[in-house]
Design a protein around this motif. Structure first.
Motif, PDB file in Angstrom:
ATOM      1  N   ARG A   1      46.177  96.185  23.633  1.00 40.75           N
ATOM      2  CA  ARG A   1      46.447  96.260  22.196  1.00 40.75           C
ATOM      3  C   ARG A   1      46.425  97.698  21.696  1.00 40.75           C
ATOM      4  O   ARG A   1      46.079  97.949  20.533  1.00 40.75           O
ATOM      5  N   ASP A   2      46.781  98.641  22.531  1.00 39.65           N
ATOM      6  CA  ASP A   2      46.915 100.021  22.087  1.00 39.65           C
ATOM      7  C   ASP A   2      48.238 100.177  21.348  1.00 39.65           C
ATOM      8  O   ASP A   2      49.124  99.327  21.439  1.00 39.65           O
ATOM      9  N   ILE A   3      48.411 101.257  20.634  1.00 39.76           N
ATOM     10  CA  ILE A   3      49.586 101.441  19.789  1.00 39.76           C
ATOM     11  C   ILE A   3      50.875 101.440  20.599  1.00 39.76           C
ATOM     12  O   ILE A   3      51.881 100.847  20.190  1.00 39.76           O
ATOM     13  N   ASN A   4      50.880 102.062  21.750  1.00 43.99           N
ATOM     14  CA  ASN A   4      52.116 102.127  22.540  1.00 43.99           C
ATOM     15  C   ASN A   4      52.539 100.754  23.062  1.00 43.99           C
ATOM     16  O   ASN A   4      53.732 100.423  23.073  1.00 43.99           O
ATOM     17  N   SER A   5      51.559  99.945  23.499  1.00 40.00           N
ATOM     18  CA  SER A   5      51.880  98.611  23.996  1.00 40.00           C
ATOM     19  C   SER A   5      52.409  97.727  22.869  1.00 40.00           C
ATOM     20  O   SER A   5      53.393  96.999  23.042  1.00 40.00           O
ATOM     21  N   LEU A   6      51.775  97.794  21.706  1.00 37.87           N
ATOM     22  CA  LEU A   6      52.216  96.987  20.566  1.00 37.87           C
ATOM     23  C   LEU A   6      53.605  97.409  20.099  1.00 37.87           C
ATOM     24  O   LEU A   6      54.466  96.576  19.822  1.00 37.87           O
ATOM     25  N   HIS A   7      53.831  98.706  20.032  1.00 38.77           N
ATOM     26  CA  HIS A   7      55.124  99.220  19.575  1.00 38.77           C
ATOM     27  C   HIS A   7      56.229  98.830  20.560  1.00 38.77           C
ATOM     28  O   HIS A   7      57.338  98.445  20.155  1.00 38.77           O
ATOM     29  N   SER A   8      55.942  98.910  21.865  1.00 38.68           N
ATOM     30  CA  SER A   8      56.936  98.539  22.868  1.00 38.68           C
ATOM     31  C   SER A   8      57.291  97.068  22.774  1.00 38.68           C
ATOM     32  O   SER A   8      58.474  96.683  22.922  1.00 38.68           O
ATOM     33  N   PHE A   9      56.295  96.215  22.493  1.00 35.79           N
ATOM     34  CA  PHE A   9      56.533  94.784  22.346  1.00 35.79           C
ATOM     35  C   PHE A   9      57.496  94.518  21.195  1.00 35.79           C
ATOM     36  O   PHE A   9      58.481  93.766  21.333  1.00 35.79           O
ATOM     37  N   VAL A  10      57.269  95.138  20.056  1.00 33.86           N
ATOM     38  CA  VAL A  10      58.129  94.922  18.888  1.00 33.86           C
ATOM     39  C   VAL A  10      59.546  95.442  19.134  1.00 33.86           C
ATOM     40  O   VAL A  10      60.551  94.766  18.852  1.00 33.86           O
ATOM     41  N   MET A  11      59.651  96.646  19.687  1.00 35.91           N
ATOM     42  CA  MET A  11      60.955  97.274  19.875  1.00 35.91           C
ATOM     43  C   MET A  11      61.799  96.554  20.915  1.00 35.91           C
ATOM     44  O   MET A  11      63.044  96.663  20.879  1.00 35.91           O
ATOM     45  N   SER A  12      61.168  95.780  21.806  1.00 38.64           N
ATOM     46  CA  SER A  12      61.957  95.045  22.804  1.00 38.64           C
ATOM     47  C   SER A  12      62.796  93.938  22.168  1.00 38.64           C
ATOM     48  O   SER A  12      63.702  93.417  22.815  1.00 38.64           O
ATOM     49  N   PHE A  13      62.509  93.584  20.921  1.00 37.73           N
ATOM     50  CA  PHE A  13      63.267  92.531  20.232  1.00 37.73           C
ATOM     51  C   PHE A  13      64.134  93.095  19.115  1.00 37.73           C
ATOM     52  O   PHE A  13      64.754  92.348  18.346  1.00 37.73           O
ATOM     53  N   MET A  14      64.248  94.417  19.038  1.00 37.98           N
ATOM     54  CA  MET A  14      65.028  95.046  17.967  1.00 37.98           C
ATOM     55  C   MET A  14      66.480  95.275  18.419  1.00 37.98           C
ATOM     56  O   MET A  14      66.750  95.509  19.577  1.00 37.98           O
TER      57      MET A  14
ATOM     58  N   PHE B   1      41.238  85.192  19.257  1.00 33.62           N
ATOM     59  CA  PHE B   1      41.366  86.276  18.273  1.00 33.62           C
ATOM     60  C   PHE B   1      41.425  87.598  19.021  1.00 33.62           C
ATOM     61  O   PHE B   1      40.628  87.811  19.941  1.00 33.62           O
ATOM     62  N   PRO B   2      42.329  88.496  18.681  1.00 30.58           N
ATOM     63  CA  PRO B   2      43.459  88.275  17.775  1.00 30.58           C
ATOM     64  C   PRO B   2      44.634  87.627  18.514  1.00 30.58           C
ATOM     65  O   PRO B   2      44.749  87.734  19.730  1.00 30.58           O
ATOM     66  N   THR B   3      45.499  86.956  17.770  1.00 28.19           N
ATOM     67  CA  THR B   3      46.777  86.451  18.286  1.00 28.19           C
ATOM     68  C   THR B   3      47.885  87.147  17.509  1.00 28.19           C
ATOM     69  O   THR B   3      47.889  87.130  16.281  1.00 28.19           O
ATOM     70  N   ILE B   4      48.811  87.777  18.228  1.00 30.48           N
ATOM     71  CA  ILE B   4      49.895  88.541  17.596  1.00 30.48           C
ATOM     72  C   ILE B   4      51.209  87.798  17.808  1.00 30.48           C
ATOM     73  O   ILE B   4      51.559  87.459  18.942  1.00 30.48           O
ATOM     74  N   LEU B   5      51.913  87.546  16.729  1.00 25.84           N
ATOM     75  CA  LEU B   5      53.161  86.781  16.772  1.00 25.84           C
ATOM     76  C   LEU B   5      54.317  87.610  16.230  1.00 25.84           C
ATOM     77  O   LEU B   5      54.163  88.330  15.233  1.00 25.84           O
ATOM     78  N   PHE B   6      55.474  87.510  16.891  1.00 21.85           N
ATOM     79  CA  PHE B   6      56.693  88.158  16.403  1.00 21.85           C
ATOM     80  C   PHE B   6      57.651  87.064  15.921  1.00 21.85           C
ATOM     81  O   PHE B   6      57.954  86.122  16.664  1.00 21.85           O
ATOM     82  N   PHE B   7      58.114  87.184  14.679  1.00 21.69           N
ATOM     83  CA  PHE B   7      59.030  86.215  14.081  1.00 21.69           C
ATOM     84  C   PHE B   7      60.421  86.849  13.980  1.00 21.69           C
ATOM     85  O   PHE B   7      60.661  87.685  13.101  1.00 21.69           O
ATOM     86  N   PRO B   8      61.338  86.505  14.896  1.00 23.45           N
ATOM     87  CA  PRO B   8      62.665  87.135  14.906  1.00 23.45           C
ATOM     88  C   PRO B   8      63.503  86.717  13.687  1.00 23.45           C
ATOM     89  O   PRO B   8      63.377  85.597  13.165  1.00 23.45           O
ATOM     90  N   LYS B   9      64.366  87.598  13.292  1.00 18.78           N
ATOM     91  CA  LYS B   9      65.312  87.324  12.200  1.00 18.78           C
ATOM     92  C   LYS B   9      66.298  86.238  12.632  1.00 18.78           C
ATOM     93  O   LYS B   9      66.677  86.150  13.796  1.00 18.78           O
ATOM     94  N   ASN B  10      66.702  85.396  11.680  1.00 18.45           N
ATOM     95  CA  ASN B  10      67.685  84.343  11.921  1.00 18.45           C
ATOM     96  C   ASN B  10      67.272  83.410  13.059  1.00 18.45           C
ATOM     97  O   ASN B  10      68.083  83.009  13.891  1.00 18.45           O
ATOM     98  N   SER B  11      66.006  83.068  13.097  1.00 14.59           N
ATOM     99  CA  SER B  11      65.513  82.186  14.152  1.00 14.59           C
ATOM    100  C   SER B  11      64.455  81.247  13.578  1.00 14.59           C
ATOM    101  O   SER B  11      63.780  81.573  12.599  1.00 14.59           O
ATOM    102  N   THR B  12      64.326  80.099  14.178  1.00 10.44           N
ATOM    103  CA  THR B  12      63.294  79.149  13.766  1.00 10.44           C
ATOM    104  C   THR B  12      62.056  79.249  14.663  1.00 10.44           C
ATOM    105  O   THR B  12      61.069  78.563  14.428  1.00 10.44           O
ATOM    106  N   LYS B  13      62.120  80.106  15.677  1.00  6.94           N
ATOM    107  CA  LYS B  13      61.033  80.222  16.632  1.00  6.94           C
ATOM    108  C   LYS B  13      60.228  81.504  16.403  1.00  6.94           C
ATOM    109  O   LYS B  13      60.635  82.389  15.658  1.00  6.94           O
ATOM    110  N   PHE B  14      59.097  81.591  17.079  1.00  4.12           N
ATOM    111  CA  PHE B  14      58.316  82.829  17.079  1.00  4.12           C
ATOM    112  C   PHE B  14      57.853  83.098  18.500  1.00  4.12           C
ATOM    113  O   PHE B  14      57.807  82.195  19.343  1.00  4.12           O
TER     114      PHE B  14
END
Length: 462
Positions: free
Chosen positions: A449-462, A428-441
């Motif tokens: 887990r600071d805001i900049n690290s979390l935001h960078s993780f998400v934006m790398s898949f956008m 705990f915690p476990t953070i998962l990203f579920f991409p669009k049009n995909s069966t994987k996560f």
């Protein structure tokens, strides 16, 4: 210059004879650490032996009359009891009476008594952490002592380097105890390298720690541990300074192994004041936020307000954190669950979706997704989840209006097993990203887990 410990309330005694004059040194004027006093040790002699030599020197000068200390009743009560000489035969003792007698003694007095009673039939168990204090105290007793450690094969590199540093610092040879190679190989083949994240740490610890320790102790009559009452107040709150070991047998058979806990009454802060004042070598992991140190996969750093044991087996409940080595401490302990410590919820933001069990399971098994999303698997009582509360809510605010949703799912209790089996949750915690049009996560791999690290993780898949 080395030092030895003596009660701070001790009176002035003649310590050094120089020429025809007599030098008298007050113990009160020496360097103090907490409630204990540390005196220079000469020629490797123990404090008791040193005083005896000094007194003999004084008595040898006919023109001088040795000064005899005048003790008040309170000061007399603080004087250490004279330990019996080590014997090669059996030692008859009443463990409960001995524990009562030693309960108010200093760690040095307890150590001196233990080593004096058992000689080569006793050894210090060294875990590679702040229990190095035991070795320092044994060194100050000026008695011979043995040290052993359990090498599980999965320690941190820093811990292995620390073992070498301790051996050089004290000029000792640590006795390394290893698990059975065949048992380790079978466990790894059958369940993989990290099965303990799914079914608990006990099976792996039984093979890598408990059985090797049991075999080692069967060759001893007594052993010394670094356990303290404040480490786990629920199970160790009444830990005696000496006891018949409730879990292991010694060389003389069942219920004969005497276990000494010289640090039982010391607090975490007192231990660290002692280590700092005495310039004792420490494991560099302590400088990286690690408090309690074990195997690398099962130990992590803690946050400033967390209890020191929170870094061990963090995916398990508190009442599971006693290693089999110390299971005897668990007698009559009331089951305890950390959920009771936190009554609220986390990540309360209108932009954060709260998933049900059915929705979470469907998301993990869907064949196609119309929108990308981030889901945090959490437990509200978890300190690491609590520490991420502000950052996760800020992430939802930043991504508002984008094609990415932010969600949460409470993954403890009845949901825990499902998340472990279907969603790769190990902590705990476990953070998962579920991409669009995909069966994987994709699982967030970092503990940043600071805001900049979390935001960078998400934006790398956008």
């Amino acid at each position: 210059m080395e030092a030895v410990s003596w009660p701070a309330a001790s009176c002035s005694v003649p310590l050094v004879s120089s020429g025809s004059g007599l030098k008298q040194t007050s113990l009160q004027s020496t360097f103090k650490s907490s409630s204990r006093v540390w005196l220079p040790r000469q020629g490797g002699l123990s404090m008791r032996a040193y005083c005896a030599v000094a007194s003999a020197e004084v008595a040898a000068e006919p023109e001088q009359v040795p000064l005899k200390p005048i003790l008040t009743p309170a000061q007399q009560a603080l004087q250490p009891a004279k330990p019996p000489p080590a014997e090669s035969g059996e030692i008859e003792l009443d463990p409960e009476k001995l524990a009562e007698e030693m309960n108010t003694c200093s760690p040095l007095e307890i150590m001196d008594r233990a080593l004096g009673m058992y000689g080569n039939d006793i050894a210090i168990a060294f875990g590679g952490a702040e229990d190095v204090a035991l070795i320092e105290i044994a060194h100050q007793s000026a008695r011979p002592y043995r040290v052993f450690t359990l090498d599980t094969g999965r320690m941190n590199p820093e811990t292995y380097r620390f073992f070498t540093e301790v051996e050089r610092h004290y000029n000792i040879q640590i006795e390394y105890v290893f698990p059975d190679a065949g048992e380790v190989e079978k466990l790894t083949k059958d369940k993989g390298m990290f099965s303990f994240y799914q079914d608990g740490h006990e099976e792996c610890c039984n093979i890598r720690r408990i059985r090797p320790l049991s075999k080692k102790l069967q060759g001893l009559r007594s052993w010394i541990t670094g356990q303290r009452r404040d480490q786990l107040p629920v199970s160790r709150g009444k830990l005696p300074v000496v006891q018949i070991d409730p879990s292991f047998d010694g060389r003389d058979g069942p219920e004969t192994l005497l276990k000494w806990n010289p640090l039982a009454s010391m607090s975490h802060n007192e231990i660290w004041r002692f280590l700092t004042n005495m310039n004792v070598p420490i494991n560099e992991l302590h400088t990286k936020g690690f408090a309690s140190i074990g195997c690398e996969p099962c130990t992590r750093s803690i946050l400033p307000w967390q209890h020191e044991r929170e870094g061990r087996w963090w995916w398990e409940e508190t009442n599971s954190k006693e290693l089999g080595i110390n299971k005897g401490n668990m007698n009559n302990v009331r089951p305890y669950r950390r959920q009771q410590e936190f009554g609220g919820d986390l990540y309360n933001n209108p932009s954060i979706i709260k998933f049900s069990r059915e929705e979470m399971r469907a998301l993990g098994k869907t064949t196609s997704r119309e929108k990308s999303g981030v889901v945090c698997l959490y437990a509200p009582w978890c300190p690491h989840c609590q520490a991420m509360d502000a950052a996760y809510k800020e992430l939802a605010t930043r991504l508002e209006g984008t094609p990415v949703y932010i969600a949460k799912f409470r993954a403890d209790g009845v949901n825990k097993m499902m998340c472990q089996q279907e969603l790769m949750m190990t902590t705990f915690p476990t953070i998962l990203f579920f991409p669009k049009n995909s069966t994987k996560f994709i699982k967030y791999p970092s503990e940043r887990r600071d805001i900049n690290s979390l935001h960078s993780f998400v934006m790398s898949f956008m």
